[in-house]
Design a protein around this motif. Structure first.
Motif, PDB file in Angstrom:
ATOM      1  N   GLU A   1      -9.539 -17.567 -13.685  1.00 56.03           N
ATOM      2  CA  GLU A   1      -9.158 -16.213 -14.085  1.00 56.03           C
ATOM      3  C   GLU A   1     -10.349 -15.322 -14.415  1.00 56.03           C
ATOM      4  O   GLU A   1     -10.210 -14.101 -14.439  1.00 56.03           O
ATOM      5  CB  GLU A   1      -8.232 -16.280 -15.311  1.00 56.03           C
ATOM      6  N   SER A   2     -11.518 -15.883 -14.692  1.00 50.58           N
ATOM      7  CA  SER A   2     -12.690 -15.060 -15.028  1.00 50.58           C
ATOM      8  C   SER A   2     -13.964 -15.826 -14.699  1.00 50.58           C
ATOM      9  O   SER A   2     -14.000 -17.059 -14.798  1.00 50.58           O
ATOM     10  CB  SER A   2     -12.679 -14.671 -16.514  1.00 50.58           C
TER      11      SER A   2
ATOM     12  N   ARG B   1      -9.770 -14.297 -20.101  1.00 49.55           N
ATOM     13  CA  ARG B   1      -9.829 -13.045 -19.357  1.00 49.55           C
ATOM     14  C   ARG B   1     -11.232 -12.481 -19.238  1.00 49.55           C
ATOM     15  O   ARG B   1     -11.498 -11.646 -18.359  1.00 49.55           O
ATOM     16  CB  ARG B   1      -8.930 -12.001 -20.044  1.00 49.55           C
ATOM     17  N   SER B   2     -12.152 -12.868 -20.116  1.00 49.18           N
ATOM     18  CA  SER B   2     -13.503 -12.300 -20.076  1.00 49.18           C
ATOM     19  C   SER B   2     -14.511 -13.299 -20.611  1.00 49.18           C
ATOM     20  O   SER B   2     -14.197 -14.094 -21.510  1.00 49.18           O
ATOM     21  CB  SER B   2     -13.573 -11.004 -20.896  1.00 49.18           C
TER      22      SER B   2
ATOM     23  N   SER C   1     -13.935  -4.389  -8.863  1.00 52.51           N
ATOM     24  CA  SER C   1     -14.009  -5.444  -9.885  1.00 52.51           C
ATOM     25  C   SER C   1     -15.305  -5.399 -10.673  1.00 52.51           C
ATOM     26  O   SER C   1     -15.319  -5.639 -11.878  1.00 52.51           O
ATOM     27  CB  SER C   1     -13.860  -6.822  -9.223  1.00 52.51           C
ATOM     28  N   ASP C   2     -16.434  -5.109 -10.001  1.00 53.19           N
ATOM     29  CA  ASP C   2     -17.724  -5.097 -10.688  1.00 53.19           C
ATOM     30  C   ASP C   2     -18.701  -4.270  -9.866  1.00 53.19           C
ATOM     31  O   ASP C   2     -18.556  -4.140  -8.645  1.00 53.19           O
ATOM     32  CB  ASP C   2     -18.258  -6.522 -10.873  1.00 53.19           C
TER      33      ASP C   2
ATOM     34  N   ARG D   1     -18.592 -15.322 -14.637  1.00 51.53           N
ATOM     35  CA  ARG D   1     -19.722 -14.521 -15.117  1.00 51.53           C
ATOM     36  C   ARG D   1     -21.025 -15.247 -14.814  1.00 51.53           C
ATOM     37  O   ARG D   1     -21.138 -16.459 -15.014  1.00 51.53           O
ATOM     38  CB  ARG D   1     -19.618 -14.296 -16.631  1.00 51.53           C
TER      39      ARG D   1
ATOM     40  N   ASN E   1      -9.363  -8.116 -22.961  1.00 51.38           N
ATOM     41  CA  ASN E   1      -9.657  -7.760 -21.566  1.00 51.38           C
ATOM     42  C   ASN E   1     -11.129  -7.870 -21.220  1.00 51.38           C
ATOM     43  O   ASN E   1     -11.480  -8.142 -20.067  1.00 51.38           O
ATOM     44  CB  ASN E   1      -9.183  -6.336 -21.274  1.00 51.38           C
ATOM     45  N   CYS E   2     -12.003  -7.631 -22.185  1.00 50.61           N
ATOM     46  CA  CYS E   2     -13.447  -7.639 -21.897  1.00 50.61           C
ATOM     47  C   CYS E   2     -14.217  -7.862 -23.186  1.00 50.61           C
ATOM     48  O   CYS E   2     -13.782  -7.430 -24.267  1.00 50.61           O
ATOM     49  CB  CYS E   2     -13.864  -6.298 -21.254  1.00 50.61           C
TER      50      CYS E   2
ATOM     51  N   ASN F   1      -8.762 -13.968  -7.871  1.00 49.88           N
ATOM     52  CA  ASN F   1      -8.374 -13.466  -9.189  1.00 49.88           C
ATOM     53  C   ASN F   1      -9.477 -12.699  -9.897  1.00 49.88           C
ATOM     54  O   ASN F   1      -9.191 -11.817 -10.714  1.00 49.88           O
ATOM     55  CB  ASN F   1      -7.934 -14.630 -10.088  1.00 49.88           C
ATOM     56  N   CYS F   2     -10.735 -13.026  -9.633  1.00 48.69           N
ATOM     57  CA  CYS F   2     -11.833 -12.431 -10.394  1.00 48.69           C
ATOM     58  C   CYS F   2     -13.099 -12.420  -9.552  1.00 48.69           C
ATOM     59  O   CYS F   2     -13.257 -13.218  -8.617  1.00 48.69           O
ATOM     60  CB  CYS F   2     -12.071 -13.192 -11.704  1.00 48.69           C
TER      61      CYS F   2
ATOM     62  N   THR G   1     -16.975 -15.581  -7.202  1.00 52.98           N
ATOM     63  CA  THR G   1     -15.543 -15.285  -7.195  1.00 52.98           C
ATOM     64  C   THR G   1     -14.760 -16.501  -7.669  1.00 52.98           C
ATOM     65  O   THR G   1     -15.189 -17.641  -7.513  1.00 52.98           O
ATOM     66  CB  THR G   1     -15.066 -14.912  -5.775  1.00 52.98           C
TER      67      THR G   1
END
Length: 698
Positions: free
Chosen positions: A64-65, A106-107, A273-274, A67, A148-149, A21-22, A35
């Motif tokens: 879902e997100s 989401r972010s 994705s990044d 970082r 979204n971000c 998903n992310c 991931t």
């Protein structure tokens, strides 16, 4: 010769048992990925390697997100249910579980220098979290559709958010209010990024444009022409020269004053994705069902960094003449009128998960070797060791020809053994001088690479005699007669030259022999054995110096790129006192380079050098401690005595945290200095002076 590739596919592997998903890259190193998938797991990967380093479990719904923290020592993951989990990668354990969002997250982003994180959700809310206290500090409500971000500004004062409602919003953290609505996009905004230096914001949208915003007056600076695909990922180059934009199967490089597309690189990476940058290479990662694909772009073949720059000079930073102010990243003190307590509305909805949830969250290390190399700290202040700095090679190229000399250096020496450490003689008052060879980033190679590949210890190599082809008595006599005195040093000679006249083995034999019988016995020692012993010692020392020169070149390359803290972290992780002394000599010669960050990092190294057996190391450490105490002693003392602040003052809390760390380490060093202040001679005077300066902390 065939033209080298500008971009290529590095790898593709199965990342999860269900759909991915992310995905997020580690932007500090560009060498790690994280991931999250439908299988409710968070997996960590080293770029270029197909095996999972570590798998983090505990989420009860799909992830879902994800970082990375800025130092890549933490990971935060948000799930479909609205729960966050924060993981300490060095300790391989969960730190916090945070709940409060009512829908999918989401972010996510970490504060640049505080123990804080922010999350944006489909519930239209943005939450600022205190990781230490497991609480939501504030909830920002203004978007009318999902987030979204979101990104923190480089100075940590603002948050920029991009929403499905087509708006970009800017929030003031200390005031807890909306600063500006940026409304020119005609479709959902997918991504936002702050310029690393200037007060500039970029936003990418499904309307196929990127817009640049001046954060002094909140006006639109420029906009790219409508592209053929929506903008999914953007990233500023670390020096702020240009912006990279990743879309469906394409990479574009933009400037903004004026708006111009420098270059376009077709790539089959799908919806990336990044993206991250490491060693003049751009690393892009995308997901497809259960798979992750990684692509590499050689930036030295992409304008404005390529060998053929624009003739009109556009490859330079065209925005440098704008006069726009820069972010103040020195963490100035901030004031906040809000109370330290969490608002009532947040108290009701942001209660942390129970301890049972944390106990069920596991960190399963799949690849201990890669985990220890990447995430396990080498000391209490050296968080994550440097990642592999060798560039990735195209699949059909045996050697990577690039002007990145540091990368060449790492590659050509990667098979050499760990060099033997030893002292380096230098002046204590002058910074180390790097030779012309080192300044050009050219490695010093041993003259005899086969013998240098397995060097013995330096002392053994210099003092161990060759095996005589004679009786045991002759062997004993040779060993006793060839022992150097305590002050004797091996002669320094250049590479051997077979054509050099008037050089014989007798020139290197001991000059004082006890008797005629001893002289006769020595004559039975073959010249080949003598030369073999000398060559071994020379090769070992040459390997030591070559390794040290290589380390200095790596530190120098990081230093000249403008990232002093990263260069110092790299020097510490090398675990070579000689390199650390060289770095300290440079810092001592330029006292303006010192700050609290560097002090907290280097104090443990200074304590180790104080216990060194080499006087030059001790004197260099003492010089650094003098500068530190004179410059930051009053600051450390005042912060230790100050009363706690009221409200959210991130800068002050961070400063107090660093001062406390420095105070603890200085206390340990003070005990060492107090024991040695009665030492006679020059060192005693230095210790007594340090002891007096230490009293300023009382």
């Amino acid at each position: 010769m065939a033209q080298k590739k500008r971009a290529w596919k590095l790898q593709e592997f199965v990342a999860h048992a269900a759909n991915v998903n992310c995905l997020a890259m580690g932007h500090k190193s560009g060498r790690v990925m994280v991931t999250g998938g439908e299988d409710r797991k968070v997996n960590l990967w080293a770029v270029g390697k197909p095996n999972c380093i570590m798998s983090l479990t505990g989420h009860t719904t799909p992830v879902e997100s994800v970082r990375f923290g800025h130092a890549e020592e933490m990971v935060v993951a948000g799930s479909l249910s609205g729960a966050l989990k924060v993981w300490d990668l060095e300790q391989a354990k969960i730190m916090r579980t945070l709940t409060g969002h009512k829908s999918s997250i989401r972010s996510l982003d970490f504060h640049p220098y505080g123990d804080y994180a922010a999350s944006g959700s489909l519930d239209c809310n943005i939450k600022l979290w205190d990781i230490r206290r497991k609480g939501c500090i504030y909830t920002y409500k203004s978007h009318t559709n999902g987030i979204n971000c979101l990104r923190f500004s480089p100075d940590g004062r603002w948050i920029a958010s991009a929403g499905e409602d087509g708006l970009v919003k800017l929030w003031d953290l200390t005031a807890g209010k909306l600063l500006a609505d940026l409304k020119l996009h005609t479709g959902p905004v997918n991504v936002v990024e702050f310029h690393p230096n200037e007060l500039l914001l970029a936003s990418g949208s499904s309307d196929k444009t990127i817009k640049f915003w001046d954060l002094e007056n909140f006006n639109n600076v420029s906009s790219t022409e409508g592209d053929s695909v929506p903008v999914r990922s953007i990233y500023f180059h670390s020096d702020g020269t240009c912006l990279f934009s990743g879309g469906n199967n394409i990479l574009k490089v933009y400037s903004w004053e004026p708006s111009q597309c420098y270059d376009t690189v077709p790539l089959a990476w799908g919806e990336v994705s990044d993206i991250a940058i490491a060693q003049n290479q751009l690393i892009g990662a995308s997901t497809h069902q259960t798979n992750v694909c990684v692509y590499v772009v050689d930036l030295q073949r992409v304008q404005p960094f390529g060998k053929v720059p624009h003739e009109d000079g556009n490859c330079q930073s065209s925005h440098s003449s704008s006069g726009r102010r820069s972010f103040i990243t020195e963490r100035p003190p901030t004031q906040c009128s809000r109370q330290a307590s969490v608002p009532k509305e947040d108290q009701n909805e942001t209660t942390s998960s129970s301890p049972d949830d944390d106990r069920e969250s596991l960190a399963d290390i799949k690849n201990p070797a890669d985990y220890n190399e990447i995430f396990r700290p080498k000391s209490t202040l050296s968080h994550s060791p440097p990642r592999n700095v060798e560039p990735f090679l195209p699949p059909d190229e045996g050697m990577y020809s690039s002007s990145n000399n540091i990368s060449k250096l790492s590659r050509c020496t990667s098979n050499e053994p760990e060099p033997v450490r030893g002292p380096v003689t230098k002046s204590q008052n002058n910074p180390p001088q790097i030779s012309k060879q080192a300044a050009n980033h050219q490695p010093a190679s041993p003259t005899n690479s086969q013998q240098a590949s397995k060097p013995p210890a330096v002392q053994k190599a210099l003092h161990k005699p060759p095996k005589p082809q004679n009786t045991p008595q002759a062997t004993k006599t040779y060993v006793e007669s060839s022992k150097p005195s305590a002050v004797q040093k091996p002669p320094m000679r250049g590479p051997s030259n077979p054509e050099t006249p008037d050089v014989s083995a007798n020139d290197f034999l001991p000059k004082h022999i006890g008797s005629g019988d001893d002289r006769k016995r020595l004559q039975n020692v073959s010249e080949a054995d003598i030369l073999s012993s000398l060559t071994k010692g020379h090769s070992a020392m040459l390997t030591v110096m070559s390794g040290r020169s290589r380390n200095i070149q790596i530190v120098r390359a990081m230093w000249t790129s403008g990232n002093t803290k990263t260069a110092i972290d790299s020097a510490i992780s090398m675990n070579d006192p000689a390199v650390m002394v060289d770095v300290l000599n440079i810092l001592n010669s330029k006292q303006a380079l010192w700050n609290l960050d560097i002090c907290s990092i280097l104090l443990s190294q200074l304590g180790d050098l104080l216990n060194s057996k080499y006087e030059s190391y001790v004197l260099t450490s003492c010089s650094s401690l003098k500068i530190l105490l004179k410059t930051f002693g009053p600051v450390i003392k005042s912060n230790m005595e100050s009363v706690p602040s009221i409200g959210v003052d991130i800068s002050r809390e961070e400063r107090a945290k660093k001062c406390n760390m420095c105070y603890i380490q200085l206390g340990a060093i003070r005990e060492t200095v107090a024991k040695r202040h009665s030492v006679p001679g020059k060192l005693g005077n230095v210790y007594r002076e340090l002891n007096l300066l230490m009293q300023t902390l009382d």
